[in-house]
Design an enzyme around this catalytic site. Structure first.
Site, short mmCIF file in Angstrom:
data_model
loop_
_atom_site.label_atom_id
_atom_site.label_comp_id
_atom_site.label_asym_id
_atom_site.label_seq_id
_atom_site.Cartn_x
_atom_site.Cartn_y
_atom_site.Cartn_z
N GLU A 25 0.85 -1.21 0.00
CA GLU A 25 0.00 0.00 0.00
C GLU A 25 0.88 1.24 0.00
OE1 GLU A 25 -2.92 -0.23 3.17
OE2 GLU A 25 -3.26 -2.36 2.82
C1 XIL Z 1 -8.25 2.60 3.72
C2 XIL Z 1 -8.80 3.23 2.46
O1 XIL Z 1 -7.78 3.86 1.75
C3 XIL Z 1 -9.87 4.21 2.82
O2 XIL Z 1 -10.48 4.70 1.64
C4 XIL Z 1 -10.90 3.54 3.72
O3 XIL Z 1 -11.83 4.49 4.14
C5 XIL Z 1 -10.22 2.94 4.93
O4 XIL Z 1 -9.25 2.04 4.50
N1 XIL Z 1 -4.58 -0.20 5.81
C6 XIL Z 1 -5.28 -1.00 4.94
C7 XIL Z 1 -6.17 -0.37 3.94
O5 XIL Z 1 -5.09 -2.22 4.91
O6 XIL Z 1 -7.27 -1.19 3.65
C8 XIL Z 1 -6.64 0.99 4.40
O7 XIL Z 1 -7.37 1.58 3.34
C9 XIL Z 1 -5.47 1.84 4.79
C10 XIL Z 1 -4.71 1.23 5.93
#
Ligand code: XIL
Length: 362
Positions: A274
């Site tokens: 991410e």
């Molecule tokens: C986040 C998304 O980016 C947002 O749009 C949503 O509201 C919340 O989740 N760790 C993770 C992701 O594994 O799924 C998260 O994504 C960010 C932190």
């Protein structure tokens, strides 16, 4: 014999473009011209020898956004489309609209899909959370959920984050807001069985454990290693580990590099799952993204990608950025409105960070 054929082929290729011939066993050999065999050096998707992913939002998959994805990325992940609360509306009520949309987009554009995420404390739907099931009922329902979701996308989703964020940074299990923790005496064994259910539903899918701060927090990494060792001892499947990589331009490089090396010493596939890099590290309301900040930012991208390239080639699964352009990123609400963490600006133009990423690739 084969060498001669290759030499002759190469000579002919200069004019022919592409040539098919046969080796000594009569098997066809297709030689590609040297020019096109070289990856393009100015495109991250073409240059990388592993997946280049982006978190996407299904509703935006058109226009410039879609073009940027097709051009620069080889795989996509739903930013929320495949989270439990978004799919599982009631015990027998699944909403596939958004998840199907992105899977179809990927198929049409010859891209892979990484599924995120099957079991995450933060995405149990309220109807499930409020039911307070006993452990046996809880597990039967989650098993059905995993079989249904992974089964639906069998062969279409190449990999899954089976479990997400189960540990605290110190390596203890997450308790707060985690229905698994309060339901099971042995949560790790439950997660192991979730990996098993996913494998049974799609034996070819690569199965990941995903978390944040992994390369920074030795305690969390230790807990992950212990879990992997237990999975191996008890026969639960696991293919890879993801570190979300929500870091900052100021994050200590030695810590990241050493943490990644340590993570890779598990021998599993590694996913920078991410990636976004905060540049407004002090949450400055007057922050301006000046060229000097952009250069610092590009350097951070270059360093992070370089560290990823330093792990063994066979363990590099993918680097996924958490979003496409600075036009929309979760960080403007979760961190600071003046944040510019990605590779493309709000007009989908390549930023200096893109050049940094490119330079970091081998
Ligand atoms: C986040 C998304 O980016 C947002 O749009 C949503 O509201 C919340 O989740 N760790 C993770 C992701 O594994 O799924 C998260 O994504 C960010 C932190």
């Amino acid at each position: 014999m084969k060498n001669n054929i290759i030499r002759i082929s190469l000579a002919l290729l200069l004019t022919a473009g592409m040539l098919a011939c046969a080796d000594s066993d009569g098997d066809p050999i297709v030689e590609e011209p040297e020019e096109t065999a070289e990856p393009s050096l100015d495109n991250i998707r073409l240059k990388a020898k592993f997946g280049i992913g982006a978190a996407v939002t299904n509703s935006e998959l058109n226009g410039q956004y879609a073009n940027t994805l097709r051009t620069h990325f080889s795989q996509i992940t739903g930013e929320y489309e495949m989270k439990m609360a978004h799919i599982w509306k009631g015990e027998n009520n699944y909403d596939w609209t958004a998840a199907d949309g992105m899977v179809n987009f990927a198929a049409t554009n010859n891209m892979d899909v990484h599924g995120h995420t099957l079991v995450w404390y933060n995405s149990f739907p309220n109807w499930f959370r409020n039911a307070n099931y006993d452990s046996a009922t809880f597990e039967t329902k989650i098993k059905t959920y995993i079989e249904t979701v992974v089964g639906r996308y069998k062969g279409k989703v190449i990999s899954w984050d089976v479990a997400n964020e189960i540990f605290n940074d110190d390596g203890t299990l997450r308790r707060d807001g985690c229905p698994v923790f309060r339901t099971f005496n042995d949560p790790i064994a439950f997660y192991g069985r979730c990996f098993e259910y996913a494998q049974a539903a799609d034996p070819d899918a690569k199965l990941f454990y995903n978390d944040y701060n992994v390369v920074l927090a030795a305690g969390k990494r230790g807990a992950m290693r212990q879990m992997v060792n237990r999975f191996r001892a008890d026969g639960y499947p696991i293919d890879g580990l993801g570190d979300q990589f929500h870091y900052m331009a100021s994050t200590n490089r030695t810590t990241i590099r050493n943490g990644l090396t340590d993570l890779a010493s598990t021998g599993l596939q590694i996913h920078m799952s991410e990636l976004d890099i905060r540049i407004n590290v002090n949450k400055d309301d007057n922050f301006v993204y000046l060229p000097s900040e952009q250069a610092k930012h590009a350097e951070a991208y270059k360093d992070f990608v370089t560290f990823f390239e330093a792990i063994p080639q066979s363990q590099k699964f993918a680097i996924t950025t958490w979003g496409v352009s600075d036009k929309r990123t979760w960080l403007t609400s979760w961190w600071h409105p003046k944040e510019y963490p990605l590779l493309f600006d709000e007009n989908f133009q390549k930023k200096k960070t893109y050049e940094g990423f490119l330079e970091g690739l081998q």
